[in-house]
Design a protein around this motif. Structure first.
Motif, PDB file in Angstrom:
ATOM      1  N   LYS A  75       0.819  -1.214   0.000  1.00 54.71           N
ATOM      2  CA  LYS A  75       0.000   0.000   0.000  1.00 54.71           C
ATOM      3  C   LYS A  75       0.852   1.262   0.000  1.00 54.71           C
ATOM      4  CE  LYS A  75      -4.509  -1.277   1.869  1.00 54.71           C
ATOM      5  NZ  LYS A  75      -4.473  -2.720   1.725  1.00 54.71           N
ATOM      6  N   LYS A  76       1.990   1.208   0.680  1.00 53.90           N
ATOM      7  CA  LYS A  76       2.820   2.410   0.785  1.00 53.90           C
ATOM      8  C   LYS A  76       3.799   2.575  -0.382  1.00 53.90           C
ATOM      9  CE  LYS A  76       2.842   3.577   5.677  1.00 53.90           C
ATOM     10  NZ  LYS A  76       3.678   3.967   6.821  1.00 53.90           N
ATOM     11  N   TYR A  77       4.347   1.428  -0.847  1.00 53.67           N
ATOM     12  CA  TYR A  77       5.442   1.526  -1.801  1.00 53.67           C
ATOM     13  C   TYR A  77       5.196   0.772  -3.110  1.00 53.67           C
ATOM     14  CZ  TYR A  77       7.549   2.916   2.620  1.00 53.67           C
ATOM     15  OH  TYR A  77       7.799   3.516   3.818  1.00 53.67           O
ATOM     16  N   GLY A  78       4.087   0.026  -3.190  1.00 50.19           N
ATOM     17  CA  GLY A  78       3.719  -0.594  -4.456  1.00 50.19           C
ATOM     18  C   GLY A  78       4.191  -2.009  -4.683  1.00 50.19           C
ATOM     19  N   THR A  79       4.976  -2.579  -3.751  1.00 46.10           N
ATOM     20  CA  THR A  79       5.448  -3.951  -3.920  1.00 46.10           C
ATOM     21  C   THR A  79       5.046  -4.796  -2.714  1.00 46.10           C
ATOM     22  OG1 THR A  79       7.619  -3.394  -2.979  1.00 46.10           O
ATOM     23  CG2 THR A  79       7.392  -3.316  -5.378  1.00 46.10           C
ATOM     24  N   LEU A  80       4.670  -6.031  -2.994  1.00 45.96           N
ATOM     25  CA  LEU A  80       4.224  -6.954  -1.946  1.00 45.96           C
ATOM     26  C   LEU A  80       5.430  -7.730  -1.438  1.00 45.96           C
ATOM     27  CD1 LEU A  80       1.468  -7.953  -0.684  1.00 45.96           C
ATOM     28  CD2 LEU A  80       1.592  -9.841  -2.305  1.00 45.96           C
ATOM     29  N   GLN A  81       6.026  -7.251  -0.348  1.00 50.65           N
ATOM     30  CA  GLN A  81       7.195  -7.940   0.183  1.00 50.65           C
ATOM     31  C   GLN A  81       7.329  -7.675   1.678  1.00 50.65           C
ATOM     32  OE1 GLN A  81      11.136  -6.085  -0.777  1.00 50.65           O
ATOM     33  NE2 GLN A  81       9.944  -4.890  -2.266  1.00 50.65           N
ATOM     34  N   ALA A  82       8.018  -8.611   2.326  1.00 46.71           N
ATOM     35  CA  ALA A  82       8.243  -8.483   3.770  1.00 46.71           C
ATOM     36  C   ALA A  82       9.725  -8.668   4.050  1.00 46.71           C
ATOM     37  CB  ALA A  82       7.411  -9.503   4.530  1.00 46.71           C
ATOM     38  N   ASN A  83      10.534  -7.760   3.498  1.00 48.47           N
ATOM     39  CA  ASN A  83      11.968  -7.807   3.776  1.00 48.47           C
ATOM     40  C   ASN A  83      12.241  -7.222   5.161  1.00 48.47           C
ATOM     41  OD1 ASN A  83      11.750  -5.011   3.441  1.00 48.47           O
ATOM     42  ND2 ASN A  83      12.451  -5.085   1.306  1.00 48.47           N
ATOM     43  N   ALA A  84      13.518  -7.172   5.546  1.00 51.35           N
ATOM     44  CA  ALA A  84      13.867  -6.712   6.887  1.00 51.35           C
ATOM     45  C   ALA A  84      13.377  -5.289   7.150  1.00 51.35           C
ATOM     46  CB  ALA A  84      15.379  -6.806   7.081  1.00 51.35           C
ATOM     47  N   THR A  85      13.468  -4.437   6.140  1.00 53.25           N
ATOM     48  CA  THR A  85      13.012  -3.052   6.305  1.00 53.25           C
ATOM     49  C   THR A  85      11.504  -2.986   6.504  1.00 53.25           C
ATOM     50  OG1 THR A  85      14.832  -2.247   4.932  1.00 53.25           O
ATOM     51  CG2 THR A  85      12.948  -0.775   5.231  1.00 53.25           C
ATOM     52  N   ALA A  86      10.750  -3.755   5.713  1.00 56.14           N
ATOM     53  CA  ALA A  86       9.290  -3.769   5.838  1.00 56.14           C
ATOM     54  C   ALA A  86       8.855  -4.311   7.187  1.00 56.14           C
ATOM     55  CB  ALA A  86       8.683  -4.607   4.711  1.00 56.14           C
ATOM     56  N   LEU A  87       9.518  -5.368   7.657  1.00 56.00           N
ATOM     57  CA  LEU A  87       9.181  -5.954   8.951  1.00 56.00           C
ATOM     58  C   LEU A  87       9.441  -4.967  10.085  1.00 56.00           C
ATOM     59  CD1 LEU A  87      10.639  -9.544   8.458  1.00 56.00           C
ATOM     60  CD2 LEU A  87       8.218  -8.946   8.638  1.00 56.00           C
ATOM     61  N   GLU A  88      10.547  -4.267  10.020  1.00 55.33           N
ATOM     62  CA  GLU A  88      10.855  -3.312  11.091  1.00 55.33           C
ATOM     63  C   GLU A  88       9.916  -2.113  11.048  1.00 55.33           C
ATOM     64  OE1 GLU A  88      12.417  -1.652  14.429  1.00 55.33           O
ATOM     65  OE2 GLU A  88      12.531  -3.703  13.656  1.00 55.33           O
ATOM     66  N   GLU A  89       9.552  -1.666   9.855  1.00 54.46           N
ATOM     67  CA  GLU A  89       8.590  -0.565   9.758  1.00 54.46           C
ATOM     68  C   GLU A  89       7.243  -0.981  10.335  1.00 54.46           C
ATOM     69  OE1 GLU A  89       6.681   2.565   6.492  1.00 54.46           O
ATOM     70  OE2 GLU A  89       8.266   1.171   5.889  1.00 54.46           O
ATOM     71  N   PHE A  90       6.852  -2.235  10.078  1.00 57.06           N
ATOM     72  CA  PHE A  90       5.602  -2.736  10.659  1.00 57.06           C
ATOM     73  C   PHE A  90       5.699  -2.756  12.178  1.00 57.06           C
ATOM     74  CE2 PHE A  90       3.255  -6.226  12.575  1.00 57.06           C
ATOM     75  CZ  PHE A  90       1.972  -5.954  12.147  1.00 57.06           C
ATOM     76  N   ARG A  91       6.792  -3.295  12.716  1.00 56.01           N
ATOM     77  CA  ARG A  91       6.946  -3.372  14.182  1.00 56.01           C
ATOM     78  C   ARG A  91       6.880  -1.995  14.816  1.00 56.01           C
ATOM     79  NH1 ARG A  91       9.859  -2.092  18.109  1.00 56.01           N
ATOM     80  NH2 ARG A  91      11.316  -0.992  16.742  1.00 56.01           N
ATOM     81  N   THR A  92       7.564  -1.044  14.226  1.00 58.11           N
ATOM     82  CA  THR A  92       7.604   0.313  14.777  1.00 58.11           C
ATOM     83  C   THR A  92       6.221   0.956  14.771  1.00 58.11           C
ATOM     84  OG1 THR A  92       9.893   0.584  14.017  1.00 58.11           O
ATOM     85  CG2 THR A  92       8.657   2.585  14.548  1.00 58.11           C
ATOM     86  N   SER A  93       5.499   0.813  13.665  1.00 56.51           N
ATOM     87  CA  SER A  93       4.179   1.439  13.574  1.00 56.51           C
ATOM     88  C   SER A  93       3.175   0.751  14.500  1.00 56.51           C
ATOM     89  CB  SER A  93       3.670   1.425  12.133  1.00 56.51           C
ATOM     90  OG  SER A  93       3.444   0.103  11.676  1.00 56.51           O
TER      91      SER A  93
END
Length: 354
Positions: A264-282
């Motif tokens: 939704k934010k960046y246009g790609t469906l992925q759960a890399n380390a950056t995406a996982l940490e952004e999820f945890r923080t939010s």
């Protein structure tokens, strides 16, 4: 295949299915719900999850057996399939499991096949991957309303305890519909609303709610931030008795939710380390915010099951190993939920709020 529901002859502790006249899945196929009569005067209403659709790209990519076999991108469950029917006999919903503190409750399971978090009525035109003109029926609100009309058949008297819950996409939908369910039983003194595996930040939620899903007028003004789950908790808080107990459970590096949030934010469906940490923080930020805003809000946060990629499981209630295991601080989700329904709610995994 489950037998058809017939209120006068339905046996206790047996699951039945009920097709709902005039209700359809996203593809227009018949829609049905699942009911079980319990042996105690407690009622659980559960909203099943299964992805989401919010534009033409996602509308053209529903989950299908072929897509899942090929591991192609897919975004939502489009029809009631056997997997959703079997959901009635797993984890928190399994009547024969003596570990299950909810096994003897009346239960209504509401399948999710509208791609709209169970929220609204709209017919969305799109083009399939084969170039065909199609329509996605976002009929979540209509399907839920028809399902809730069965509640007085299932549980005619005021329940001693009412729990409204949802998993994943259903964790958003349960908050939107909890007031309507509580209003059916206005004399119920113990009401619990439980959202599991539901948190996706995105700046486009208000636009989706207004232009794609056509969210109902009483709910739309609340959907105004990046955090849809926070907005829906606020809606439920403002439309339910002040004694309502609100519960929220999540694993802190949820790969399924992180990938949807990244899409939704960046246009790609992925759960890399950056995406996982952004999820945890939010997630931590929203939990802290809701703790301040809603006095009767408690959480179960865990990093149990973290894999080599740094990801944690999505939902717990349908998986016995996770539901009954002491995943965090020596407490299981089943025990935590049971305590909450007896008026003894507390937080688990408080360290993840930091």
């Amino acid at each position: 295949m489950l037998k058809l529901w017939n209120a006068p002859t339905a046996r206790a502790q047996k699951w039945y299915r009920k097709p709902l006249n005039g209700c359809v899945s996203s593809t227009g196929k018949p829609y049905q719900v699942l009911l079980k009569r319990g042996t105690t005067n407690n009622l659980l209403v559960n909203f099943i999850g299964g992805g989401a659709s919010w534009n033409e790209e996602t509308a053209a990519r529903p989950y299908t057996p072929a897509v899942m076999l090929k591991r192609q991108e897919a975004f939502y469950m489009s029809d009631v399939i056997n997997a959703q029917l079997r959901f009635a006999d797993a984890g928190l919903f399994k009547a024969s499991d003596k570990r299950n503190p909810f096994r003897d409750w009346h239960m209504l399971n509401i399948p999710y096949v509208s791609g709209d978090f169970h929220l609204e009525n709209n017919d969305y035109p799109y083009q399939s991957l084969k170039g065909e003109a199609k329509t996605l029926h976002h009929h979540g609100q209509k399907n839920v309303s028809a399902a809730l009309a069965l509640l007085k058949e299932l549980c005619p008297e005021t329940p001693e305890i009412l729990m409204v819950m949802g998993l994943s996409a259903g964790g958003f939908g349960c908050l939107a519909h909890a007031p309507q369910i509580q209003h059916l039983y206005p004399l119920c003194k113990r009401v619990v609303v439980y959202s599991e595996g539901a948190h996706i930040d995105s700046p486009i939620w208000p636009q989706i709610a207004k232009d794609i899903w056509n969210v109902r007028p009483d709910l739309l003004p609340y959907i105004k931030s990046e955090s849809l789950i926070a907005d829906l908790f606020r809606y439920a808080r403002d439309h339910m008795p002040p004694t309502t107990q609100f519960l929220h459970a999540n694993s802190v590096w949820d790969a399924a939710l992180a990938s949807f949030m990244h899409k939704k934010k960046y246009g790609t469906l992925q759960a890399n380390a950056t995406a996982l940490e952004e999820f945890r923080t939010s997630l931590a930020e929203i939990v802290r915010t809701l703790k301040l805003e809603i006095p009767n809000y408690h959480v179960y946060l865990t990093d149990h099951g973290k894999n080599k990629d740094g990801a944690t499981p999505h939902t717990f209630a349908g998986t016995p190993k996770l539901l009954f295991g002491n995943m965090q601080d020596g407490i299981s989700v089943a025990t935590w939920l049971k305590q909450a329904t007896t008026g003894k709610a507390f937080d688990v995994g408080e360290k993840f709020m930091a």
